[in-house]
Scaffold this motif. Sequence first.
Motif, PDB file in Angstrom:
ATOM      1  N   GLY A   1       1.248   1.539  -7.815  1.00  0.00           N
ATOM      2  CA  GLY A   1       0.344   0.431  -7.554  1.00  0.00           C
ATOM      3  C   GLY A   1       0.516  -0.153  -6.173  1.00  0.00           C
ATOM      4  N   ALA A   2       1.657   0.114  -5.540  1.00  0.00           N
ATOM      5  CA  ALA A   2       1.925  -0.460  -4.229  1.00  0.00           C
ATOM      6  C   ALA A   2       1.640   0.533  -3.111  1.00  0.00           C
ATOM      7  CB  ALA A   2       3.371  -0.946  -4.152  1.00  0.00           C
ATOM      8  N   LEU A   3       0.739   1.465  -3.368  1.00  0.00           N
ATOM      9  CA  LEU A   3       0.362   2.402  -2.313  1.00  0.00           C
ATOM     10  C   LEU A   3      -0.930   1.936  -1.658  1.00  0.00           C
ATOM     11  CD1 LEU A   3       0.950   5.831  -4.093  1.00  0.00           C
ATOM     12  CD2 LEU A   3       2.478   4.633  -2.528  1.00  0.00           C
TER      13      LEU A   3
ATOM     14  N   SER B   1       1.815  -9.485   5.868  1.00  0.00           N
ATOM     15  CA  SER B   1       2.770  -8.815   5.000  1.00  0.00           C
ATOM     16  C   SER B   1       2.120  -8.434   3.689  1.00  0.00           C
ATOM     17  CB  SER B   1       3.990  -9.699   4.761  1.00  0.00           C
ATOM     18  OG  SER B   1       3.592 -10.933   4.247  1.00  0.00           O
ATOM     19  N   ARG B   2       2.673  -7.388   3.097  1.00  0.00           N
ATOM     20  CA  ARG B   2       2.142  -6.835   1.857  1.00  0.00           C
ATOM     21  C   ARG B   2       3.333  -6.550   0.958  1.00  0.00           C
ATOM     22  NH1 ARG B   2      -1.986  -6.921  -1.070  1.00  0.00           N
ATOM     23  NH2 ARG B   2      -1.905  -5.287  -2.612  1.00  0.00           N
ATOM     24  N   GLY B   3       3.253  -6.953  -0.283  1.00  0.00           N
ATOM     25  CA  GLY B   3       4.409  -6.777  -1.150  1.00  0.00           C
ATOM     26  C   GLY B   3       5.622  -7.518  -0.601  1.00  0.00           C
ATOM     27  N   GLY B   4       5.384  -8.629   0.140  1.00  0.00           N
ATOM     28  CA  GLY B   4       6.495  -9.425   0.644  1.00  0.00           C
ATOM     29  C   GLY B   4       7.166  -8.872   1.887  1.00  0.00           C
TER      30      GLY B   4
ATOM     31  N   GLY C   1      -1.691   3.534   5.321  1.00  0.00           N
ATOM     32  CA  GLY C   1      -0.569   2.666   5.002  1.00  0.00           C
ATOM     33  C   GLY C   1      -0.095   1.812   6.152  1.00  0.00           C
ATOM     34  N   ILE C   2      -0.807   1.837   7.283  1.00  0.00           N
ATOM     35  CA  ILE C   2      -0.340   1.035   8.408  1.00  0.00           C
ATOM     36  C   ILE C   2      -0.589  -0.447   8.159  1.00  0.00           C
ATOM     37  CG2 ILE C   2      -2.528   1.241   9.655  1.00  0.00           C
ATOM     38  CD1 ILE C   2       0.852   1.349  11.344  1.00  0.00           C
ATOM     39  N   GLY C   3      -1.619  -0.764   7.388  1.00  0.00           N
ATOM     40  CA  GLY C   3      -1.858  -2.172   7.083  1.00  0.00           C
ATOM     41  C   GLY C   3      -3.253  -2.661   7.428  1.00  0.00           C
ATOM     42  N   LYS C   4      -4.201  -1.753   7.505  1.00  0.00           N
ATOM     43  CA  LYS C   4      -5.570  -2.165   7.845  1.00  0.00           C
ATOM     44  C   LYS C   4      -6.164  -3.051   6.758  1.00  0.00           C
ATOM     45  CE  LYS C   4      -6.792   2.154   8.059  1.00  0.00           C
ATOM     46  NZ  LYS C   4      -5.450   2.708   7.868  1.00  0.00           N
ATOM     47  N   THR C   5      -6.066  -2.589   5.514  1.00  0.00           N
ATOM     48  CA  THR C   5      -6.626  -3.369   4.417  1.00  0.00           C
ATOM     49  C   THR C   5      -5.987  -4.752   4.357  1.00  0.00           C
ATOM     50  OG1 THR C   5      -7.051  -1.353   3.171  1.00  0.00           O
ATOM     51  CG2 THR C   5      -6.949  -3.392   1.922  1.00  0.00           C
ATOM     52  N   THR C   6      -4.668  -4.782   4.513  1.00  0.00           N
ATOM     53  CA  THR C   6      -3.952  -6.050   4.469  1.00  0.00           C
ATOM     54  C   THR C   6      -4.455  -6.995   5.554  1.00  0.00           C
ATOM     55  OG1 THR C   6      -2.079  -4.716   3.786  1.00  0.00           O
ATOM     56  CG2 THR C   6      -1.648  -6.993   4.318  1.00  0.00           C
ATOM     57  N   LEU C   7      -4.615  -6.470   6.749  1.00  0.00           N
ATOM     58  CA  LEU C   7      -5.085  -7.290   7.861  1.00  0.00           C
ATOM     59  C   LEU C   7      -6.481  -7.853   7.569  1.00  0.00           C
ATOM     60  CD1 LEU C   7      -4.781  -8.322  10.739  1.00  0.00           C
ATOM     61  CD2 LEU C   7      -5.657  -6.142  11.564  1.00  0.00           C
TER      62      LEU C   7
ATOM     63  N   ASP D   1     -14.035  -2.855   5.025  1.00  0.00           N
ATOM     64  CA  ASP D   1     -12.943  -1.911   4.794  1.00  0.00           C
ATOM     65  C   ASP D   1     -13.526  -0.554   4.409  1.00  0.00           C
ATOM     66  OD1 ASP D   1     -10.460  -0.896   4.548  1.00  0.00           O
ATOM     67  OD2 ASP D   1      -9.804  -2.221   2.917  1.00  0.00           O
ATOM     68  N   GLU D   2     -13.393   0.415   5.296  1.00  0.00           N
ATOM     69  CA  GLU D   2     -13.926   1.765   5.068  1.00  0.00           C
ATOM     70  C   GLU D   2     -15.356   1.740   4.529  1.00  0.00           C
ATOM     71  OE1 GLU D   2     -11.291   4.725   3.770  1.00  0.00           O
ATOM     72  OE2 GLU D   2      -9.532   3.435   3.802  1.00  0.00           O
ATOM     73  N   PRO D   3     -16.284   1.209   5.332  1.00  0.00           N
ATOM     74  CA  PRO D   3     -17.633   0.981   4.799  1.00  0.00           C
ATOM     75  C   PRO D   3     -18.421   2.247   4.492  1.00  0.00           C
ATOM     76  CG  PRO D   3     -17.563   0.516   7.153  1.00  0.00           C
ATOM     77  CD  PRO D   3     -16.153   0.740   6.723  1.00  0.00           C
TER      78      PRO D   3
HETATM   79  N1  LIG Z   1       1.322  -4.234  -3.920  1.00  0.00           N
HETATM   80  C1  LIG Z   1       2.070  -3.737  -2.906  1.00  0.00           C
HETATM   81  N2  LIG Z   1       3.398  -3.961  -2.868  1.00  0.00           N
HETATM   82  C2  LIG Z   1       4.150  -3.463  -1.883  1.00  0.00           C
HETATM   83  N3  LIG Z   1       3.676  -2.747  -0.861  1.00  0.00           N
HETATM   84  C3  LIG Z   1       2.362  -2.502  -0.841  1.00  0.00           C
HETATM   85  C4  LIG Z   1       1.496  -2.979  -1.860  1.00  0.00           C
HETATM   86  N4  LIG Z   1       0.249  -2.568  -1.569  1.00  0.00           N
HETATM   87  C5  LIG Z   1       0.331  -1.862  -0.426  1.00  0.00           C
HETATM   88  N5  LIG Z   1       1.608  -1.807   0.014  1.00  0.00           N
HETATM   89  C6  LIG Z   1       2.061  -1.160   1.238  1.00  0.00           C
HETATM   90  O1  LIG Z   1       1.613  -1.925   2.333  1.00  0.00           O
HETATM   91  C7  LIG Z   1       1.249  -1.084   3.401  1.00  0.00           C
HETATM   92  C8  LIG Z   1      -0.115  -1.448   3.956  1.00  0.00           C
HETATM   93  O2  LIG Z   1      -1.134  -1.109   3.015  1.00  0.00           O
HETATM   94  P1  LIG Z   1      -2.672  -1.167   3.372  1.00  0.00           P
HETATM   95  O3  LIG Z   1      -3.409  -0.972   2.095  1.00  0.00           O
HETATM   96  O4  LIG Z   1      -2.940  -2.383   4.157  1.00  0.00           O
HETATM   97  O5  LIG Z   1      -2.832   0.122   4.293  1.00  0.00           O
HETATM   98  P2  LIG Z   1      -4.133   0.690   4.978  1.00  0.00           P
HETATM   99  O6  LIG Z   1      -3.901   0.676   6.421  1.00  0.00           O
HETATM  100  O7  LIG Z   1      -5.347   0.018   4.455  1.00  0.00           O
HETATM  101  O8  LIG Z   1      -4.090   2.208   4.486  1.00  0.00           O
HETATM  102  P3  LIG Z   1      -5.277   3.190   4.059  1.00  0.00           P
HETATM  103  O9  LIG Z   1      -5.830   3.749   5.304  1.00  0.00           O
HETATM  104  O10 LIG Z   1      -4.541   4.250   3.272  1.00  0.00           O
HETATM  105  O11 LIG Z   1      -6.227   2.408   3.242  1.00  0.00           O
HETATM  106  C9  LIG Z   1       1.344   0.339   2.903  1.00  0.00           C
HETATM  107  O12 LIG Z   1       2.507   0.922   3.445  1.00  0.00           O
HETATM  108  C10 LIG Z   1       1.468   0.211   1.423  1.00  0.00           C
HETATM  109  O13 LIG Z   1       2.299   1.195   0.899  1.00  0.00           O
END
Ligand SMILES: Nc1ncnc2c1ncn2[C@@H]1O[C@H](COP(=O)(O)OP(=O)(O)OP(=O)(O)O)[C@@H](O)[C@H]1O
Lengths: 50, 241, 209, 209, 218, 218
Positions: free
Chosen positions: C116-118, D12-15, D39-45, D142-144
């Motif tokens: 779930g944390a991917l 931050s994601r997942g703390g 996984g770099i963090g685009k969605t999070t940003l 996000d990835e439209p």
């Molecule tokens: N619930 C969570 N708990 C802990 N870590 C997480 C969680 N969700 C995502 N992550 C981690 O946070 C990081 C950033 O995730 P994010 O979804 O922002 O990546 P992304 O750049 O959007 O990637 P993608 O191109 O694959 O969509 C990733 O390394 C991911 O493994």
Amino acid sequence: MIDLGRYAFAVLASYGIGLALLGGLVWHTLAANARARRALETHERRSDNG
Amino acid sequence: MSLWEYANPVRFMQVSGRMLPWVAAGAVIGTVGGLGWGFLTPDDFRQGSTVKIVFLHVPAAMMAINIWVMMLVASLIWIIRRHHVSALAAKAAAPIGAVMTLIALATGALWGQPMWGTWWEWDPRLTSFLILFLFYLGYIALWSAIEDPDSAADLTGVLCLVGSVFALLSRYAVLFWSQGLHQGASLSVQSGERMSHVYRYPLYLAMIGFGLLFLTLLLIRTRTEIRKRRLAALLARETRA
Amino acid sequence: MRLLAAEGLAVSRGGLRVIEGLGFTLDAGEALVLRGPNGIGKTTLLRCIAGLQPPAAGSIVLAEDAVAYAAHADGIKPALSVAENLAFWARVFGGTGAAAALRAMDLEALADRPAGALSAGQKRRLGLARLMVTGRPLWVLDEPTVSLDAASTLRFAEVVRAHLDGGGAALMATHIELGIAGARALDLTPYRASGAAPARPHSFNEAFA
Amino acid sequence: MRLLAAEGLAVSRGGLRVIEGLGFTLDAGEALVLRGPNGIGKTTLLRCIAGLQPPAAGSIVLAEDAVAYAAHADGIKPALSVAENLAFWARVFGGTGAAAALRAMDLEALADRPAGALSAGQKRRLGLARLMVTGRPLWVLDEPTVSLDAASTLRFAEVVRAHLDGGGAALMATHIELGIAGARALDLTPYRASGAAPARPHSFNEAFA
Amino acid sequence: MLALLIRDLRLAVRAGGGFGLGVAFFLILSALVPFGVGPDRAALAPVAPGILWVGALLACLLSLDRIFALDHEDGSLDLLATAPLPLEGAVAVKALAHWITTGLPLILAAPLFGVLLQLPPAAMPWLIVSLLVGTPALSMLGAFGAALTVGLRRGGLLMSLLVLPLYIPTLIFGAEVTRRGAEGLGAATPLVFLAGITLGALALIPFAASAALRVNLR
Amino acid sequence: MLALLIRDLRLAVRAGGGFGLGVAFFLILSALVPFGVGPDRAALAPVAPGILWVGALLACLLSLDRIFALDHEDGSLDLLATAPLPLEGAVAVKALAHWITTGLPLILAAPLFGVLLQLPPAAMPWLIVSLLVGTPALSMLGAFGAALTVGLRRGGLLMSLLVLPLYIPTLIFGAEVTRRGAEGLGAATPLVFLAGITLGALALIPFAASAALRVNLR
Ligand SMILES: Nc1ncnc2c1ncn2[C@@H]1O[C@H](COP(=O)(O)OP(=O)(O)OP(=O)(O)O)[C@@H](O)[C@H]1O
Ligand code: HEM
Ligand SMILES: Nc1ncnc2c1ncn2[C@@H]1O[C@H](COP(=O)(O)OP(=O)(O)OP(=O)(O)O)[C@@H](O)[C@H]1O
Ligand SMILES: [Mg+2]
Ligand SMILES: [Mg+2]
């Protein structure tokens, strides 16, 4: 008017509810049927013209 | 002539259209005649005027059971032979069955008040009818919850099969569970004397009337379903094109 | 060796045919890419070949238990770790090589992370790793590279290449370039269903149209 | 006109921080494309900028009610028709132009179809049409173009172009080419968080690391 | 806001939306208890008010996860949170929609189920009044529980666990009103308490629920 | 098959998986009923066996949607259907997993709740035996209901409506065993019926359920 005695309520209510339910069912059946027929007819007319 | 002929929508529409006026006329005569005659019968010496309720109660109760059996047969035909009209007929029958069950329950409850002093008693007869009502409700709810008619027909068919087995099981369970107050079948051949002729003939007429009424409503409702399906099919084809 | 042969195939969705008259074959070592505009019926066709829905007409000939199917939803349990997810599917399919699959999809560093944390792309990679542990020859993939970055797309192409070289085959639907050398393309546009009434109705919509 | 300014941003994601020290600005008429490996963090940003989660450090300056956010999940109700779905969001955002949005995304023919019966790409198009009825200047996407075919991707690029020309701005994460003329790109790879302990802990994971 | 209410009601009425299923569940429960307890009227009548209230509460509970879970799954909740509505308002509207689709039909159907459970006729009006006053609190508290558990996959059972204790005061006073009504005692005091709980919940819980929602969205 | 069982159990035990929530719900219900009914022992004791059985049934019901819904949403069900397992087997295994995570803890916890509801001590062993014999049927029938409604968004309440009437024979015989046990009457006859229903359900329902599942997947 016939005399129903002390059970008038039970008898009249039974017939009332029973007939109301039957009537409702018949009405719903006919209404739904008319609605479906109209909808189909309008559609067929429209696609004949268009 | 094969069954498919009748289960074919076009043929069904033709045949049912020709049958309908006659069946409907019979239904009106039977129902109105039976109930009217029944209402005018003299009072019973024990039950007083409440005996008049029997002309609604018994035909409705019998139809409630018969309609479920008809649905079971229609579902089987659908599952085995894939006749689309029989699936729609099962769907069309369910609300009629539910209303019949409701009438039996309501008139029974109203009858129970003067006879047993209570609206409701957990008697096996009454209880099995309540369960039957639940099965009708579930069946109708499942039909209306599923949008894709093909899946809906299959799933409700399976439910009808399993449900029939469990309706029967419940009946025995309920008999085991409570003794009950409800009278037995006094119309059966052996106990012929239990009901006098005054009540017997109008009751027969009402029963025939209810049967024909069911047939009428079933035909109309099936025709409605067919038209709805046809409209849906045409619309679907248009939007796709 | 022939892995899949479709003939006169028609598939329907929502009770209406979307594709008609399609025929193609797929031999060991071949990759076939399905193309076509949105809504033409790629997903439907793939589900049909995976055995999840019956075809409306025509025949699909393939060996039993030959297909590994991967769709938009990856069948990943967020509460299980990456390694556990993969191990489960490996056991169900009686396959092996979970470790190799993790390596091939560059998931080793994430093996103990709950799925779930991917991120979206990492999840997709796990979904693709699952294919490798099924041990099945015919891969049926629906938009496999969605959300993958450039490096992962390359890695995916390599994995498919290796699968083909090992005697497998792949049938894929996509809108973007997969970069798999030697893949044939099949555009579904010419097979769009005409809407003519079929001889034997297969659904309510056909029976009543 | 400046629509968005980020400075010293950490998310931050997942703390745990995934991105650190990021700064950028976005003016009316500009489009910025975020790139970077999975996984770099685009969605999070993007979630951070949409206001769904607070930044771990740094500042985000933008007008209130400026952002329209569109993620993988489109907020589409399968039981409502396409037109009803769109009309609902138009009313919620006080926006108008549902008809124009349907036209722009080529959904007119599907307007009365329940949204649950759309293909993957058609659903995506509906999700994008929603953006147009929000009436908001800053689109955060996000990835439209996932699942869109070539024609729809083009149409999407046109819609974004028109939005920019009308004084809007767009911030988008993607792995594939969007085809929007004049869009700047920003690769997030250099901003990957170093893992050094922050001065002020923002989460349990940071406070106890 | 109105748009949201209309949408939620429309979704509930659409096929598969589950309108009326709360009542169906209530019916089934009222029918099941006698099967468990036995057909004896003397055993049933004294427990009827309590069972009816517990049934209403469970029917309400079972439909709670509809309040937010679906909107969370398909992303609507993210979008609503960024929309120009106050989130507190959205929460209140969604609780209201829940009450209209679950509480209200329940109240209308309650007399019928009273008959099944052999509830004394004198208690009937009290049952209805107590449900009318008490069920809005159930929907509102339920919205709070749903907001707390919205991020969790299949949080349904956990939510029941969180919400049921919150329901206890409402249940106690509601059942007490009905029971006293049945016995012809004065039912005004518990009714006032019941109304107090409902008003308090309506005034305060939207804030708690929307705070919980914000945490779950980030 | 074993892999599937282990995975389902593991998922249930993981955070948010809901293991033990069935018991918690059972506990809360057993605690709520006295609040609704009033603490009077004379009113409670006769209804205790019935309430306990109804509670077990509801706890079971509330966790039914876990059986297939999650696996359907994330696509696992599609994959399982194409896996080299017979779907009937997968259905049976999933029902078994449901029973292990819901029915079994319930049985272990039942004596405790019996005490809460003033169940006579003589009835305790009968309660346990009847639950042990009856609950597998509940899980299996529940799997059938879940398979019927799996395609529907939030089919939970509809599923309750479909499943509850199917539960009635089990409930009647189960509660009857406990009640007769409590009164020292012979409970063998209903126990035999109960076992018959369970065996029949275990033998036949997997086929119906997997047929329904196949329809919903296509
Ligand atoms: N619930 C969570 N708990 C802990 N870590 C997480 C969680 N969700 C995502 N992550 C981690 O946070 C990081 C950033 O995730 P994010 O979804 O922002 O990546 P992304 O750049 O959007 O990637 P993608 O191109 O694959 O969509 C990733 O390394 C991911 O493994
Ligand atoms: C809700 C309640 C009731 C239900 C569901 C119910 C159901 C039925 C059913 C199913 C039958 C069919 C009998 C047959 O097999 O032909 C029947 C018949 C009958 N019922 Fe009821 N009943 C109810 C209440 C009552 C009450 C309260 C009375 C009267 C005191 C009553 C009197 C009768 C009579 C006289 C018959 C005809 C029996 C016969 O001659 O076959 N019923 N009822
Ligand atoms: N449940 C449904 N009921 C009715 N029609 C549907 C349903 N689901 C999909 N469709 C229609 O069936 C057609 C085929 O859909 P399918 O998902 O196979 O397309 P696709 O080629 O995979 O498209 P995409 O590239 O957008 O994924 C589409 O026109 C779609 O609108
Ligand atoms: Mg597709
Ligand atoms: Mg992402």
